[in-house]
Design an enzyme around this catalytic site. Structure first.
Site, mmCIF file in Angstrom:
data_model
loop_
_atom_site.group_PDB
_atom_site.id
_atom_site.type_symbol
_atom_site.label_atom_id
_atom_site.label_comp_id
_atom_site.label_asym_id
_atom_site.label_seq_id
_atom_site.Cartn_x
_atom_site.Cartn_y
_atom_site.Cartn_z
ATOM 1 N N LEU A 134 20.676 39.109 73.557
ATOM 2 C CA LEU A 134 21.285 38.204 72.578
ATOM 3 C C LEU A 134 22.189 38.962 71.603
ATOM 4 O O LEU A 134 23.357 38.629 71.423
ATOM 5 C CB LEU A 134 20.201 37.443 71.809
ATOM 6 C CG LEU A 134 20.668 36.543 70.669
ATOM 7 C CD1 LEU A 134 21.606 35.449 71.180
ATOM 8 C CD2 LEU A 134 19.467 35.905 69.964
ATOM 9 N N PRO A 137 27.416 43.888 69.240
ATOM 10 C CA PRO A 137 27.920 44.762 68.175
ATOM 11 C C PRO A 137 28.382 43.996 66.938
ATOM 12 O O PRO A 137 28.246 44.476 65.815
ATOM 13 C CB PRO A 137 29.094 45.496 68.849
ATOM 14 C CG PRO A 137 28.729 45.525 70.294
ATOM 15 C CD PRO A 137 28.027 44.236 70.554
ATOM 16 N N GLY A 138 28.909 42.774 67.139
ATOM 17 C CA GLY A 138 29.404 42.011 65.993
ATOM 18 C C GLY A 138 28.598 40.797 65.646
ATOM 19 O O GLY A 138 28.998 40.010 64.769
ATOM 20 N N THR A 169 16.024 46.112 73.931
ATOM 21 C CA THR A 169 14.781 46.778 74.306
ATOM 22 C C THR A 169 14.603 46.750 75.823
ATOM 23 O O THR A 169 14.788 45.713 76.463
ATOM 24 C CB THR A 169 13.583 46.084 73.635
ATOM 25 O OG1 THR A 169 13.728 46.175 72.217
ATOM 26 C CG2 THR A 169 12.271 46.743 74.045
ATOM 27 N N GLY A 256 8.291 35.767 70.791
ATOM 28 C CA GLY A 256 8.645 37.128 70.408
ATOM 29 C C GLY A 256 8.173 37.463 69.007
ATOM 30 O O GLY A 256 7.710 38.581 68.739
ATOM 31 N N GLN A 350 0.186 57.686 51.146
ATOM 32 C CA GLN A 350 -0.257 58.065 49.801
ATOM 33 C C GLN A 350 -1.691 58.581 49.814
ATOM 34 O O GLN A 350 -2.024 59.546 49.119
ATOM 35 C CB GLN A 350 -0.130 56.858 48.865
ATOM 36 C CG GLN A 350 -0.165 57.199 47.384
ATOM 37 C CD GLN A 350 1.093 57.923 46.924
ATOM 38 O OE1 GLN A 350 2.072 57.982 47.651
ATOM 39 N NE2 GLN A 350 1.057 58.473 45.730
ATOM 40 N N ILE A 351 -2.536 57.961 50.616
ATOM 41 C CA ILE A 351 -3.925 58.411 50.719
ATOM 42 C C ILE A 351 -3.990 59.811 51.330
ATOM 43 O O ILE A 351 -4.773 60.660 50.897
ATOM 44 C CB ILE A 351 -4.749 57.401 51.532
ATOM 45 C CG1 ILE A 351 -4.930 56.097 50.722
ATOM 46 C CG2 ILE A 351 -6.126 57.978 51.904
ATOM 47 C CD1 ILE A 351 -5.493 54.951 51.529
ATOM 48 N N GLU A 377 13.497 40.866 66.238
ATOM 49 C CA GLU A 377 13.101 39.455 66.442
ATOM 50 C C GLU A 377 13.318 38.624 65.182
ATOM 51 O O GLU A 377 12.592 37.675 64.921
ATOM 52 C CB GLU A 377 11.640 39.331 66.911
ATOM 53 C CG GLU A 377 11.203 40.265 67.994
ATOM 54 C CD GLU A 377 12.082 40.231 69.219
ATOM 55 O OE1 GLU A 377 12.985 39.387 69.298
ATOM 56 O OE2 GLU A 377 11.891 41.073 70.103
ATOM 57 N N GLY A 378 14.332 38.972 64.426
ATOM 58 C CA GLY A 378 14.665 38.259 63.194
ATOM 59 C C GLY A 378 14.254 39.071 61.986
ATOM 60 O O GLY A 378 13.065 39.325 61.776
#
Length: 400
Positions: A134, A137-138, A169, A256, A350-351, A377-378
């Site tokens: 889907l 590049p643009g 992917t 997805g 951090q831990i 996926e958004g």
């Protein structure tokens, strides 16, 4: 070519006892086989071929394919649990089969003709690898900007595709792609200018770029797909109708997004388990840092958020299995789970303290791997707009 049949909305899935036995075996496989193989995946930036073969033998590439086509016929709740269990290990293991059982299989279910299902479902079951084309590049979420074209051949028996897809992917090793292409020059309402095509990756004119170098997720590969006068037959048009491709794509993205949400939830759990172990082993001021209240606060906040995401996953998948429209809730789950995972892995670094910044410890890898969940996926921002749009639309129905 037969018109696509209406998909069955309610899905009982695999027998629950059988599924629980499978889930028990899968959990053991993840912990005993996949996690020990992570160092090899990272070192070689690839999932070992023998593990891919094992996953094929386990039927993982076709778990969501209906039983009548040779698959396991899992429902959405079971599918999400499998993704969740697999995603406790390195992300590459989920990535290699996730497009098959998520967006590609869903697009076949929602939009394919019976002939297309009979052709492609068995190929998924046997372990052929799919990808979903889907993004360009643009254009990403902006379908109006989609530039890949599909033009009918003069004899009316096929199509010619031209264009480039980006960030796809599995593209470097996929066997088939579902390609979204413009079949009308002008933008039409409801994205009717976009159609979907089933394109074998070995078709003349199809090529892929070199795998992109990424921040994290070693062993999971993405690349461009270039389509240069690619000829496909007429029955490559998903559903046999033009103008339906974007709708099929959006319906597929529900699955997805559930997959990404399930993966992010599991990876957050993996990171928290690592932090809990480290906090009990690391000594400071003569005692384990797990006894320090501010360390405990980070552990508790992480557990709380993971539990919330797990509840969301259970709710949205059960709704899907009842046949409800889940577009808003799938988006909400993906947003919460991916953002939550980002917060958890940040706390885990951090831990770990200074060790969390070193590549020899897992925390640094978790931090890099998790960042993409908020993007693909958004993106969170696109999904926020989608959620609000549907909220406002429902409000108008009820109040105007």
């Amino acid at each position: 070519m037969n018109a696509p049949t209406n998909p069955v909305r309610a899905n009982p899935g695999m027998d629950s006892d059988t599924f629980e036995q499978f889930a028990e075996q899968l959990e053991r496989y993840v912990k005993e086989r996949l996690i020990p193989a992570e160092e090899e995946v990272i070192a070689n930036d690839a999932v070992p071929p023998e593990i891919i073969d094992e996953m094929r033998d386990m039927g993982l590439f076709g778990i969501s394919v209906p039983e009548e086509y040779g698959g396991a016929g899992l429902n959405t709740s079971q599918y999400a649990r499998v993704v969740n269990m697999m995603s406790y290990a390195a992300p590459a293991f989920r990535s290699i089969f996730s497009i098959n059982i998520g967006m590609f299989a869903s697009a076949l279910k929602n939009g394919a003709t019976e002939e297309q299902r009979q052709e492609w479902y068995p190929k998924l079951v046997e372990g052929k690898i799919a990808c979903f084309g889907l993004t360009e590049p643009g254009s990403g979420s902006d379908s109006a900007g989609l530039q890949t074209t599909a033009k009918p051949d003069p004899d009316g028996n096929g199509w010619t595709l031209n264009g480039t897809k980006r960030y796809i992917t599995n593209a470097p090793h996929a066997d088939v792609a579902l390609i979204m292409a413009r079949t009308e020059k002008e933008n039409l309402p409801k994205n009717a200018h976009v159609s979907a095509f089933l394109v074998p990756m070995d078709a003349p004119g199809v090529s892929t770029g070199s795998p992109d170098k990424k921040m994290g997720q070693s062993g999971s590969h993405i690349s461009d797909i270039m389509l240069d006068d690619v000829k496909v037959p007429g029955d490559a048009l998903l559903g046999g109708e033009t103008g339906k491709g974007f709708r099929f794509a959006m319906q597929s993205l529900d699955n997805g997004r559930i997959s990404v949400g399930a993966a992010a939830t599991a990876y957050a759990r993996r990171a928290l388990d690592s932090a809990l172990r480290y906090a009990n082993e690391r000594q400071a001021f003569g005692e384990p840092i797990a006894r320090f209240q501010l360390i405990q606060a980070m552990l508790a906040d992480s557990e709380t958020e993971i539990y919330a995401a797990e509840c969301m996953m259970r709710d949205v998948t059960e709704r899907a299995d009842r046949g409800e429209n889940i577009i808003t809730k799938a988006a909400a789950f993906k947003v919460f789970a991916s953002e939550m995972c980002g917060r958890v892995v940040d706390r885990v670094v951090q831990i770990y303290g200074g060790a969390g910044y070193l590549a020899e410890y897992d925390a640094e890898r978790f931090y890099r791997d998790a960042r993409i969940y908020r993007i693909y996926e958004g993106t969170t921002q696109i999904l926020q707009l989608q959620i609000a749009k549907h909220m406002l639309r429902e409000w108008e129905k009820e109040n105007l």
